[in-house]
Design an enzyme around this catalytic site. Structure first.
Site, PDB file in Angstrom:
ATOM      1  CG  ASP A 120      22.747  34.755  -6.417  1.00 21.01           C
ATOM      2  OD1 ASP A 120      22.181  35.416  -5.536  1.00 21.01           O
ATOM      3  OD2 ASP A 120      22.637  33.513  -6.517  1.00 21.01           O
ATOM      4  CD  GLU A 164      54.567  25.802   5.690  1.00 23.83           C
ATOM      5  OE1 GLU A 164      54.694  25.697   4.458  1.00 23.83           O
ATOM      6  OE2 GLU A 164      54.154  24.873   6.425  1.00 23.83           O
TER       7      GLU A 164
END
Ligand code: DGJ
Length: 731
Positions: free
Chosen positions: A536, A616
């Site tokens: 928030d 990777e």
């Protein structure tokens, strides 16, 4: 001046670049809400209000028998409570005589040429470039000595109005606040949809859109935190509003605790939307001379659809909520050991992960849960913030120095607000945990919550955090919080004041974080509450990034990050590449796609890179440099949602630099069909009159061609494949 006053008629008009918010005091002293919408001249809009005799809607004394004047129907800035407005109220008071009523009339106003901070709470702050302006309207409660100050901040360039309320007891007897919301917005006309973001742990902020009708639409949290389940940020928009067009209003609460937001049509079809601290389990006593400040709501209006509304929120949060060194300094690319080891680690394992990560260009190691006290699983140790040197093979200083020698920063996990019953802290201070005497406590993750309203507990935590941070070279702290709060009772509050605990808890967390940052101003704080349980604007005042979700599955993250993007800037979104099969969903998504999704956030890895293929590892190097190349776009640019989850066979989004010279689009295939069709993606935000080269097909076209034509891609082969397309301005 962004605040325009018509003294004669008592009209207050708040002007931003593209919006106007207006209120007017009527002949009875009621503060009417007359307009919020597209920018207009500051003339009275009170003529829009239509009054008529509505049966069973009473009339206040000043109406003198005029049956068409009713508080039950008028649009108001602060609705009355218990005296004839039967819609949602904002401030509810119980007086010393036991009556519960509140009615407000205008007294005076004041203008400040800067934004106003809120005592002990986060709020949109002033900067040199945008100091803001403040209008404070003082209202008197008609039958008591309670004064209410309605505080409006105006941020002209950002198209933002903030609202909060200060309630003051000037009387000689206590008054009990039963409800103290931050904002009420009345819309006299029109149909509205409410867009809100709902979910659950590891599946947060899924966007939902529902028409507002006569049945009350209400979301909120009573969990002590803003919660995984509903986010305290909501859009009200016209049914026809899209990303690119239509009126929309945002309401974003700068608060991290219990909240409620509701919207409902009244008997005449008028819509009232309110937002603030949840009134359930809230009861705050104001002794004579006491004041209470509500948290702030950030309001913003866009006449041009949801993308613009999001840009306005991203800008205000980035520039006027986030603070500190890392507000604009590039955040380090991190590797976190949680999904790589969980609790099963020692110094050797951590260094092994760090060494490999450093070789691939990763800049910080974050040591997660398990380095302190007795903590080899999640049943013990919380509260004992002392390094477990046996497990760590020495001190954190030694580990930090070794990481620094590798060229890496050092980050550390804490969960300061919690206590395990199996801890030395609990054995010494059982009353520090929130629990009701004589009642077996509700445990969650087998832990209890510390009573953050108590000063001695905050002091203990500050001392512990300070000790650890000043004895090791720590650059970053992940501040976790892994349960919802219940069993509300505080040993330090008088019995009748237990209704204050939830709010005082939040204030306590804010104070502790503020004090910590004052001691360690260069610290990068990452918020976390089991991922996105406290995502928030309140938390973003202290931590410019928040771990967005415990779900690291790149495909689930598409909808989680999509929902998060409506209000919160992409720089705030902690996002990591993790191992496959994914630990939350069991799904395997290509490494490149996991990278592309995590790069649309504050980027990192959460796996053991010693266990990935050589190919990777090369991708990690590439991803780190791609993230850095596009950092200016993802962290400082404008964000466009190009698709909605589930509507297409792919999800796409785009970033455009503020100077419009550079753009980047990411596309992820989410589904596939036989005999597949070409993919057509919209393109947004380029300057119509400038030319751009597109990396996908090498074509150079004017911005208007891209903006209106979009881009057609050939079929994208491969399950969950992804790609990045770049537009660069051609000189
Ligand atoms: C919940 C967090 O969201 C995870 O990332 C991890 O830090 C665990 N807590 C550790 O307990």
């Amino acid at each position: 001046m962004a605040i325009v006053i018509n003294e004669k008629q008592n009209i207050f008009t708040l002007q931003t670049q593209s919006s106007t918010y207006q209120m007017e005091v009527d002949s009875k002293g009621v503060l009417l809400h007359t307009y919020y919408g597209k920018h207009v001249h500051p003339e009275s809009l009170a003529h829009l209000i239509y009054q008529s005799d509505v049966g069973f809607s009473g009339n206040p004394p000043e109406a003198n028998g005029d049956r068409s004047y009713s508080l039950d129907c008028l649009p108001q800035e602060i609705p009355s409570s218990g005296v004839g407005d039967y819609r949602e109220d904002m401030v509810r008071l119980t007086h010393a005589d036991g009556s519960t009523a509140a009615d407000f009339r205008f007294v005076s106003y004041e203008i400040l040429n800067h934004a106003c901070p809120l005592p002990g709470m986060p709020a949109v702050y002033a900067t040199k470039e945008e100091p803001g302006e403040t209008l404070i309207v003082t209202m008197r409660e008609t039958a008591s000595q309670v004064m209410v100050k309605l505080i409006y901040g105006v941020f002209e360039k950002q198209n933002v109005i903030t609202r909060s309320v200060r309630i003051e007891n000037h009387g000689k007897t206590p008054v009990v606040l039963e409800k103290a919301l931050s904002c009420s917005l009345d819309f006299q006309f029109g149909k509205y949809d409410m867009i809100y973001f709902a979910g659950r742990h590891a599946m947060e902020r899924t966007m939902e859109r529902t028409p507002v009708g006569r049945a009350k639409l209400s979301i909120g949290s009573l969990r002590g935190t803003s919660s995984h389940q509903y986010n305290p940020a909501v859009v009200l928009c016209r049914p026809e509003t899209t990303e690119e067009s239509g009126d929309c209003y945002g309401m974003c609460l700068v608060y991290s605790g219990n909240f409620e937001m509701s919207a409902q049509k009244d008997q005449r079809g008028q819509t009232r939307a309110v937002m603030g601290i949840h009134p359930d389990w809230f009861r705050f006593t104001l002794e004579p001379g006491d004041t209470f400040d509500t948290p702030q709501v950030i309001l913003s209006f866009s006449p041009n659809g949801l993308s613009q509304l999001s840009h306005q929120y991203h800008d205000i949060i980035r520039e006027h909520i986030c603070r500190g060194k890392y507000q604009h300094t590039p955040r380090p690319v991190l590797i976190n050991n949680w999904e790589a080891t969980y609790f099963d680690f020692n110094k050797e394992k951590i260094l092994h992960i760090a060494q490999q990560a450093a070789q691939l260009g990763i800049e910080m190691l974050v040591l997660d849960d398990g380095w302190f006290g007795k903590r080899d699983d999640d049943n013990s140790g919380l509260g004992d913030w002392f390094v477990n040197e046996a497990k760590m093979g020495g001190s954190l200083r030694q580990l930090g120095e070794e990481l620094h020698q590798l060229g890496m920063k050092f980050g550390l996990w804490f969960e300061p607000e919690m206590i395990s019953e199996d801890s030395d802290l609990y054995r010494a201070h059982p009353d520090w945990a929130i629990q009701i005497p004589g009642r077996e406590p509700t445990r969650a993750r087998n832990q209890l919550v510390l009573d953050m309203s108590r000063k001695e507990i905050r002091e203990y935590l500050l001392e512990r955090l300070t000790d650890i941070l000043s004895h090791a070279p720590i650059d970053y702290v992940k501040w976790d919080m892994n349960r919802s709060i219940c069993d509300i009772y505080s040993h330090s509050l008088p019995t009748e004041r237990n209704g204050e605990l939830y709010h005082r808890y939040v204030l306590g967390v804010y104070e502790l974080q503020e004090n910590l940052l004052a001691r360690f101003p260069n610290l990068l704080l990452e918020g976390c509450s089991g991922g996105g349980g406290r995502f928030d604007a309140g938390m973003l005042y202290y931590s410019p990034q928040i771990w967005c979700s415990d779900n690291t599955d790149a495909i689930n993250r598409l909808s989680i990050q999509y929902g998060t993007s409506f209000f919160y800037p992409i720089s705030a979104v902690g996002a990591h590449v993790s191992a496959v099969p994914n630990h939350q969903t069991g799904r395997s998504v290509p490494f490149s796609t996991r990278g592309h999704v995590a790069m649309s956030g504050s980027f990192g890895y959460e796996l053991d890179l010693n266990k990935v293929s050589e190919e990777e590892k090369e991708m990690v190097k590439e991803q780190v440099s791609t993230f850095k190349k596009f950092y200016g776009l993802t962290h400082e640019g404008d964000y466009y949602r190009l698709t909605c989850p589930g509507e297409e066979e792919y999800m796409a989004w785009e970033f455009v630099s503020k100077d419009r010279s550079h753009a980047m689009m990411t596309l992820v295939k989410t589904d596939g069909q036989g005999n597949s069709l070409p993919v057509h993606v919209p393109v947004r935000g380029l300057d119509d009159t400038r030319k751009y080269r597109c990396s996908y097909n090498g074509l150079v076209c004017f911005g208007d061609v891209w903006n209106n034509g979009g881009l057609t891609l050939k079929t994208i082969p491969g399950e969950y494949a992804s790609l990045i397309v770049e537009w660069v301005e051609e000189g």
